[in-house]
Design a protein around this motif. Structure first.
Motif, PDB file in Angstrom:
ATOM      1  N   ARG A 143      -5.657   6.334   5.419  1.00  0.00           N
ATOM      2  CA  ARG A 143      -5.889   6.503   3.980  1.00  0.00           C
ATOM      3  C   ARG A 143      -5.042   5.529   3.163  1.00  0.00           C
ATOM      4  NH1 ARG A 143      -5.873  13.133   3.780  1.00  0.00           N
ATOM      5  NH2 ARG A 143      -8.133  13.431   3.836  1.00  0.00           N
ATOM      6  N   SER A 202      -6.282   2.124   3.452  1.00  0.00           N
ATOM      7  CA  SER A 202      -7.717   2.014   3.144  1.00  0.00           C
ATOM      8  C   SER A 202      -8.518   1.465   4.318  1.00  0.00           C
ATOM      9  CB  SER A 202      -7.929   1.141   1.893  1.00  0.00           C
ATOM     10  OG  SER A 202      -7.289   1.697   0.775  1.00  0.00           O
ATOM     11  N   ALA A 259      -7.533  10.053  -1.631  1.00  0.00           N
ATOM     12  CA  ALA A 259      -8.525   9.322  -0.839  1.00  0.00           C
ATOM     13  C   ALA A 259      -9.391  10.324  -0.076  1.00  0.00           C
ATOM     14  CB  ALA A 259      -7.823   8.364   0.133  1.00  0.00           C
ATOM     15  N   ALA A 283       0.835  -1.211   0.000  1.00  0.00           N
ATOM     16  CA  ALA A 283       0.000   0.000   0.000  1.00  0.00           C
ATOM     17  C   ALA A 283       0.866   1.255   0.000  1.00  0.00           C
ATOM     18  CB  ALA A 283      -0.933  -0.009   1.203  1.00  0.00           C
TER      19      ALA A 283
END
Length: 208
Positions: free
Chosen positions: A164, A167, A205, A21
């Motif tokens: 963010r 997620s 995001a 990520a």
């Protein structure tokens, strides 16, 4: 000094290999600029001066202090009266904080050239200074000493951006932010710098 661009970028590449990520976020917003401050007393005094005021206001206080002497010398603070410090723009509270820092340094109880190698022990020494909390100590160790595994999990922007980047359904607590980052050792300092960069970039995001 703080983490160089080369070290920061290398640590972020290693982090991206551990946590994909971060790799995706790095592709979106790019590498952050290094955040480097000088090691020593003056940087901590600037931290105190800058608390809860704008950069412009802090700069004005610093310029007034420079007129009275070398602000990198703790003896200057020790020699000034409370009235003299207030004339520079120090509040009563910040006067106490500045005197605490000067006293810790001049007495030798706080040796900023030889802080303990263990990060938690170094933080413990720094927070003995009135006005220097854990966050300020962590930022000093990261920006001024380049300690690569410092993780300021109590920072709101760090929490927001960890949420963010990963997620998550909501902003993680300080405890969860600390737990999530255990897998990112020994690159947590680079992770922190990247989260601030991600926050400033207004990453795509939605806020959580």
């Amino acid at each position: 000094m703080g983490l160089s661009a080369e070290r920061l970028n290398g640590d972020l590449d290693a982090l991206a290999a551990i946590e994909p990520a971060f790799g995706a976020a790095l592709a979106r917003v790019g590498y952050p600029a290094p955040r480097i401050r000088a090691r020593g007393y003056a940087t901590l005094l600037r931290t105190i001066v800058g608390q809860q005021v704008s950069v412009k206001a802090a700069d004005a206080v610093w310029r007034k202090l420079e007129v009275l002497g070398d602000p990198t010398d703790p003896a200057v603070i020790a020699a000034l009266s409370d009235e003299g410090l207030r004339a520079c723009g120090f509040s009563r509270q910040k006067t106490g904080y500045a005197r605490s820092l000067a006293e810790e340094v001049t007495s030798g109880r706080l040796n900023l050239d030889h802080l303990p190698e263990d990060d938690e022990e170094a933080i413990a020494q720094l927070v003995r200074v009135k006005g220097i909390g854990r966050w300020s100590a962590e930022v000093y160790l990261l920006f001024a000493e380049g300690r690569a595994d410092i993780w300021p999990a109590g920072d709101l922007a760090v929490q927001i951006e960890v949420g963010r980047i990963l997620s998550l359904p909501e902003r993680p607590s300080e405890r969860l932010t600390r737990e999530l980052a255990e897998a990112w050792r020994p690159y947590r300092g680079a992770a922190a710098i990247f989260t601030w960069h991600h926050y400033g970039a207004g990453a795509d995001a939605a806020p959580i």
